[in-house]
Design a protein around this motif. Structure first.
Motif, mmCIF file in Angstrom:
data_model
loop_
_atom_site.group_PDB
_atom_site.id
_atom_site.type_symbol
_atom_site.label_atom_id
_atom_site.label_comp_id
_atom_site.label_asym_id
_atom_site.label_seq_id
_atom_site.Cartn_x
_atom_site.Cartn_y
_atom_site.Cartn_z
ATOM 1 N N TYR A 75 7.659 10.471 -9.488
ATOM 2 C CA TYR A 75 8.633 11.178 -8.724
ATOM 3 C C TYR A 75 8.489 12.657 -8.396
ATOM 4 N N GLU B 24 -5.940 -1.423 -5.083
ATOM 5 C CA GLU B 24 -4.676 -2.108 -4.342
ATOM 6 C C GLU B 24 -4.865 -3.356 -4.428
ATOM 7 N N HIS C 96 0.302 0.753 -6.490
ATOM 8 C CA HIS C 96 1.310 1.557 -6.405
ATOM 9 C C HIS C 96 2.379 1.119 -7.380
ATOM 10 N N ASN C 97 2.257 -0.261 -7.933
ATOM 11 C CA ASN C 97 3.306 -0.653 -8.437
ATOM 12 C C ASN C 97 2.981 -0.467 -10.035
ATOM 13 N N ILE C 98 3.875 0.416 -10.558
ATOM 14 C CA ILE C 98 3.538 0.897 -11.959
ATOM 15 C C ILE C 98 3.798 -0.341 -13.175
ATOM 16 N N ASP D 117 0.035 9.518 -4.974
ATOM 17 C CA ASP D 117 0.754 9.237 -3.808
ATOM 18 C C ASP D 117 -0.133 8.831 -2.635
ATOM 19 N N GLY E 202 0.728 -1.099 0.066
ATOM 20 C CA GLY E 202 -0.022 -0.010 0.091
ATOM 21 C C GLY E 202 0.776 1.263 -0.027
ATOM 22 N N LEU E 203 2.242 1.185 -0.211
ATOM 23 C CA LEU E 203 2.970 2.315 -0.231
ATOM 24 C C LEU E 203 3.239 2.720 -1.558
ATOM 25 N N SER E 204 3.406 4.166 -1.867
ATOM 26 C CA SER E 204 3.431 4.648 -3.002
ATOM 27 C C SER E 204 5.123 4.404 -3.598
ATOM 28 N N LEU E 205 5.241 4.664 -4.762
ATOM 29 C CA LEU E 205 6.639 4.422 -5.179
ATOM 30 C C LEU E 205 7.642 4.856 -4.341
ATOM 31 N N SER E 206 7.613 6.453 -3.963
ATOM 32 C CA SER E 206 8.518 7.043 -3.209
ATOM 33 C C SER E 206 8.654 6.749 -1.872
#
Ligand SMILES: Nc1ncnc2c1ncn2[C@@H]1O[C@H](COP(=O)(O)OP(=O)(O)OP(=O)(O)O)[C@@H](O)[C@H]1O
Ligand SMILES: Nc1ncnc2c1ncn2[C@@H]1O[C@H](COP(=O)(O)OP(=O)(O)OP(=O)(O)O)[C@@H](O)[C@H]1O
Ligand SMILES: [Mg+2]
Ligand SMILES: [Mg+2]
Lengths: 308, 310, 256, 310, 256
Positions: free
Chosen positions: E246, E175, E207-209, E41, C179-183
């Motif tokens: 980002y 998600e 969140h996984n592109i 985000d 559940g975390l975003s990329l950053s």
């Protein structure tokens, strides 16, 4: 003297004793109300659920409203009552009691209007037991089942103690059972308990229920225990419409009535008399007498409107 | 902060000042509240902690009676007042701890088990006292009586100050000790708290023990207030205490609550009846109005709290 | 590494719930400074293993837990945390009605030297950690806010930050990037690297092999409650690992 | 299945057969149970649904009284028995619905609000009846009386069959209707249920309305059983009903429960007192034992349920 | 695609919780047969958007929801589901004390034609779905088991399978691969492809592109409650997308 509502303008705080709509308290309340209608004072009512702590609280709150008189019904004990009686009279409030005698205080303040109306509970208990032994033809060694409220606050419990003492003095063996909480408020739920006791003690000759509601439910109990009407001598306290029906049907033999309506009516009258004309306190015994099959027809219609 | 309950309290007071001005503008009625409300406020305050942990106690009226019986028995047996006093507090604390032990050891909901222990404690007390009461008017008892329920500062009853003290102490315990922090966590999410190392069962047992301690104290206060120990002591106080806790904004679901809210809530409950009677509403209508006031207070309290949060 | 005693060691640990056997005869050791990846299908027993290490579950009769070469008999979560093991649980273990600061210091509240709760310190530390470490963009993040209204990722942020705060010797991360975003994911992976750099140990559970493989020294594969494989990173390439994971899922055996 | 509660029931029965054999080996005591237990079982059964949704009702004793008062007033006003009967059931249902409305509209915990409505309903009833009771011995009432509380098959009281019928109907409602499915979901996780489209507020309102309906029916049964309507009707039945629900294995936290468990639980509660007195334990010790039996039953029930689940 | 009316369309939708503004002025349309990726985000408002589409949250005054070209006034979750929108929520939306079969048919229980609940059918369907679709290896999966004791991934499996069951026109996945093992994740991604093949639509949050990009036709980027970008897949490469994500996280703006 004035006629009609000659007590108008007098403010009274009245304690009917038990809960709102309670078996006995409501008759007292009806007595208060009748006097209020007849005489015209303003009356505020405090229902204490027979709870001593609540009585004390309500008494204090009543004093704060600055009435002319307080008609007090409730067993809170002389220790708790003393400071309140003193404070009341100091503030010019006439105190009179019903059914709960405060002998010393009454003597002290009698000239200022401290009176007493009622029956003596302990004596009523003894009287019922003796009368039952006589009329029910019990002899020494027989057993009687007493279902009462010995554990209840003070004077209220004394009536049960009176019944027990009354039987034991005449050598009748007593099987005692305290009324449980559910039965106390909803008498019909006591059926199995009664059946259980009667099954355990098949030689019981007499039953006393020291509780107006339970007395009124005598027929239901007898049926629950599979006992025929009249097979045990059933006695109790207080008259209500259901009680008179039970007497008529033969399940209930004897009831002692202490005329609670009068116990409400007279204290209002007395406070008015003292306030208006300065009479000192009255001391009245309302111990009424027995109701059985012979006189039930007279009492029944009055019971229906909760005068008897 | 529990603004909601203060709003409700002030609104109700204003209504009574108008409708029952003779009573509510003289100090007597406030002195009456100060002496009578603490009888249940002293139990509502510690009950708040139990409710925050997600539990409830229905047995405390019986604990009141059982511990005061302990006092009466020890005193009449040994003549030692302070021994009796300590005995009562210990009996209360142990009874409470016993509740907590049952709840945590068997993982039984407290709502059920304390119905059972309520009967048990009451039964033990009645059997022990054989159903009779005891007068508390001995000369020797004057000291302790004065301490518990005497009058000081402007005639305010001491039990009022005891209730204030209880509020302050339990506020500190709840908000400034680790135990208090764990009370909140336990009621919020038991599993999460356990995963993070909180001994939730110990926390619960302790809140029940605290409840028992205060019930014992309240039992002595209530008995000395009427100078007599009634074996039925406490029976009428259950609903008032519970209503005070919830009116004060403590959540039935646990995890949220304040003792100050309960303190104010108990005075609202304590004032309702007197206010209604003094307003000249007669006899049977008092219950109607008592019910309405509770309902309206709870609604107002819910609405105000939501407004302030937003 | 193998010179010193393992930080934590399990010997023959099983765990049964009623009829479900979630762990059977697991042997496992984590050495100081080592990052171990724990892999396995859904329901393989990874989280159960973590909770057993933490003392939340008591292992069945016969299983033993050793901490730094000593056998531990009365294991509990509080003790595990005191000895320096912190966990980011899969279920996050938050008390959602409570403010962020209470969650941050849950179970290990800061006290003044008189034993009084230091609410002020906890609040300010919480503020600092949330902004310094997680740097949330949302206005909802204030130490007095209840966790309830936070987004899924924000909640996870609280759980991660909490584990960082107490400089633990062994950090266990049960699917922390969920559940975390990329950053945020990147930050968390960096954090795992930092554990290694500071010479502490970690157990890292994640279904994403691209997260696990670069981060760890060793990988343990769990299958239906049993240890089915144990590879030094030097022994296996990422592709081989992926291949073998699929094989386990398909055939129930790691061997070809 | 709730094996736990059956185990407890049978164990207790065996104990009583030994300790109180005179009473428990004759059929009279069972007939007595059949006539008195339904007085609260009839309310414990629908209360189960409310508890499963995660709520509680403390006002049903007052609803009992209020609806029976409605019967008495309509009957004495119009002389029409069935109109009175329908009026009572409608009054009960509406009172229950009102509870549900307050709970859902203001999002107030039912434990608090139903303390308030309990006073309100009781107050309205007392004011309406002016605190007086009414005899139900008119010849015209014999028919309805016989229907509600007459004796049939081996002298078993009709109210027993009514309680059995209530159990069957509510079992069906709970386990075989969509509404019943939603009752479970609502109590388990309100938010999840809402996210999946369950109208949890409507579900709650309906469970309260059902409770009100049955409370009204129980009020008539209890009054006809003693041929008299007491204005204090129901006051002692609160604890018994609640204890039956929880003893029967329904979770205080919602989401779990059975009406059959409650049915058995109510007969256990109903038998305790009689069993104890018939065992020859007299006077004040009954309460001690009553408490002990409740505590032990709850513990046994918890232990047995866990054993069986494992 | 643009010929027919959008399955769902939001016009100027905002959502405020107290002082927190989670969505502000969102315009959005999903066309039939289209798979749209939703990125952003933690705390950007993705889940809030989903719950607003489902009728769980009521949009603030002024926002409108259109379904297949008709403006909807009394939107609710039950109605949304009836019209054919199913969602796999981020918080899974399970009732954990209840058995699997009750969770599977939660809110849309199967009834016989007399309105009686068809418990038997629901049980057997649940068994079939769990084994056919998810194929769990654990013995804990039985339709009468409470969800409570299942592993994180197993729970997610229940939520996913549930959404599949009711052939929806629009499936929203918030998600969905969180906590899933490699093989389960693959199944879920395949499932998204199947939605497209059968001509239905989906909104896919992850969140996984690497999950999102291959699966979708179009991507919408949400930033602090606002639509910050809207790209056809043909307009942007995966690397450009990662770069711009980002940038949003760092600078709060999608533009260079
Ligand atoms: N408290 C419990 N009671 C009963 N069964 C349990 C309990 N906890 C876990 N299980 C079962 O044990 C098995 C292993 O669960 P666990 O949560 O350890 O799996 P996991 O490897 O973490 O899976 P995931 O990747 O999906 O999180 C599952 O089948 C689960 O249903
Ligand atoms: N019921 C609520 N009350 C108050 N604030 C809320 C509520 N629901 C969400 N929020 C706030 O709205 C913002 C957006 O939350 P949302 O859950 O939509 O984010 P998200 O994009 O799904 O994030 P994530 O990727 O972490 O799941 C967050 O700051 C959150 O705290
Ligand atoms: Mg897991
Ligand atoms: Mg989200």
């Amino acid at each position: 003297a004035a006629t009609g509502q000659w007590c108008k303008g007098v403010k009274i705080a009245a304690f009917p004793g038990g809960p709102q709509g309670g078996v006995f308290a409501n008759n007292v309340y009806n007595g208060y109300r009748q006097a209020q209608r007849d005489l015209g004072p303003t009356v505020k009512y405090y229902f204490s659920d027979w709870d001593p702590a609540k009585m004390v609280t309500q008494w204090k709150e009543a004093i704060a409203t600055k009435p002319n008189g307080i008609a007090m019904y409730g067993f809170m004990g002389p220790e708790a009552a003393k400071p309140l009686v003193e404070e009341s009279f100091k503030k010019g409030i006439i105190v009179t009691t019903l059914n709960t005698s405060l002998v010393d205080l009454q003597a002290q303040y009698s000239t200022q209007g401290f009176g007493y109306v009622g029956a003596v509970n302990y004596k009523a208990g003894v009287d019922l037991a003796s009368e039952m032994v006589k009329r029910g033809k019990l002899s020494a060694g027989d057993s009687a089942f007493v279902w009462g409220l010995k554990g209840q606050g003070g004077d209220r419990g004394q009536r049960t103690v009176g019944v027990i003492d009354g039987f034991e003095k005449l050598k009748v063996k007593v099987i005692y059972q305290e009324i449980d909480q559910a039965t106390n408020t909803t008498p019909a739920s006591g059926g199995p308990t009664f059946a259980g006791i009667m099954a355990k003690n098949p030689n019981v000759k007499a039953v006393v229920t020291d509780h107006g509601g339970l007395t009124a439910t005598a027929a239901t109990y007898m049926k629950a225990a599979n006992l025929k009407a009249g097979s045990v001598y059933f006695g109790g306290f207080d008259v209500s419409p259901a009680t008179t029906t039970a007497i008529e049907s033969g399940y209930l033999q004897l009831v002692i009535d202490q005329q609670p309506f009068l116990q409400g009516y007279l204290p209002i009258l007395q406070i008015c008399l003292t306030k208006k004309f300065g009479f000192s306190g009255l001391d009245v015994n309302t111990a009424g007498g027995f109701v059985d099959k012979s006189n039930v027809a007279v009492v029944a219609p009055l019971a229906k409107v909760e005068i008897r | 902060m529990q603004f909601g309950i203060w709003g409700v309290g002030i609104a109700m007071w204003l209504v009574f000042v108008v409708t029952a001005s003779e009573a509510f503008t003289s100090k007597d009625i406030y002195l009456a509240f100060a002496s009578s409300t603490p009888l249940f406020a002293l139990m509502a305050i510690p009950l708040t902690l139990i409710v925050i942990t997600g539990e409830i106690d229905l047995s405390f009226p019986a604990v009141m009676a059982l511990s005061t019986a302990t006092f009466a028995k020890i005193y009449s047996g040994t003549g030692n007042i302070w021994l009796g006093f300590a005995g009562a507090l210990i009996a209360g604390t142990l009874s409470g701890y016993f509740n907590g032990w049952l709840v945590t050891y068997f993982a039984i909901p407290s709502l059920v088990i304390t119905i059972g222990t309520g009967f048990l404690f009451r039964g033990i007390e009645l059997a022990w006292m054989n159903g009779s009461g005891v007068g508390l008017t001995d000369k020797e008892l004057a000291g302790v009586s004065n301490l518990l329920v005497g009058r000081s500062f402007f005639g305010i009853a001491n039990q009022f100050w005891w209730a204030v003290l209880a509020t302050i102490i339990l506020w500190f315990v709840l908000n400034r000790t680790q135990f208090g922090a764990h009370v909140f966590l336990t009621g919020d999410n038991k599993t999460s708290a356990q995963l993070m190392g909180v001994n939730v069962n110990q926390v619960k047992r302790r809140t029940f023990a605290i409840m028992g301690f205060f019930a014992a104290f309240a039992g002595l206060v209530a008995s000395f207030e009427v100078s007599y120990f009634w074996p039925t002591l406490g029976e009428g106080l259950l609903m008032n205490s519970i209503a005070s806790v919830f009116l004060g904004g403590t959540s039935v679901f646990g995890g949220i609550g304040t003792v100050t809210g309960t303190f104010v809530g108990s005075f609202i409950i304590g004032a309702i009846n007197a206010g209604i009677v003094a307003s000249g509403i007669n006899a049977f209508y008092t219950q109607v109005f008592f019910g309405l006031v509770i309902i309206l207070s709870v609604i107002m309290q819910a609405v105000i709290s939501k407004k302030i949060k937003r | 590494m193998s010179g010193s005693a393992p930080v934590i060691q399990l010997k023959n640990v099983s765990k049964t719930f009623g009829e479900v056997r979630s762990l059977s005869g697991v042997d496992l050791e984590i050495y100081p400074g080592e990052i171990v990846g724990l892999l396995g299908d859904n329901g393989a027993g990874k989280s159960t293993l973590v909770k057993t290490i933490m003392g939340f579950h008591k292992p069945d009769e016969g299983g033993e837990i050793w901490f730094k070469g000593e056998k531990i008999t009365d294991w509990s979560v509080a003790k595990a945390r005191d000895l320096g093991i912190e966990t980011i649980y899969q279920e996050r273990a938050l008390c959602e009605l409570q403010p962020i600061w209470r969650n941050m210091f849950m179970g290990r509240e800061i006290k003044t030297k008189f034993g009084r709760l230091d609410v002020k310190k906890m609040r300010s530390e919480a503020t600092r950690l949330m902004s310094e470490h997680m740097g949330f963009t949302s206005t909802a993040v204030h130490p007095d806010n209840a966790v309830l209204t936070m987004s899924g990722g924000e909640k996870q942020g609280v759980a991660i930050t909490r584990a960082l705060y107490f400089d633990a010797e062994l950090v266990i991360l049960d699917e922390p990037t969920v559940g975390l975003s990329l950053s945020e994911t990147k930050k968390t992976l960096d954090f795992v690297q930092n554990i290694k750099k500071s010479g502490r140990s970690a157990i890292f559970i994640d279904h994403n092999i691209f997260h696990i493989y670069p981060a760890v020294d060793r990988m343990i594969v769990l299958d239906r409650g049993k240890v089915a494989g144990n590879y030094k990173k030097s022994e296996i390439t990422m592709d081989e690992l992926i291949e073998s994971m699929y094989r386990v899922a398909r055939t129930g055996s790691i061997k070809e």
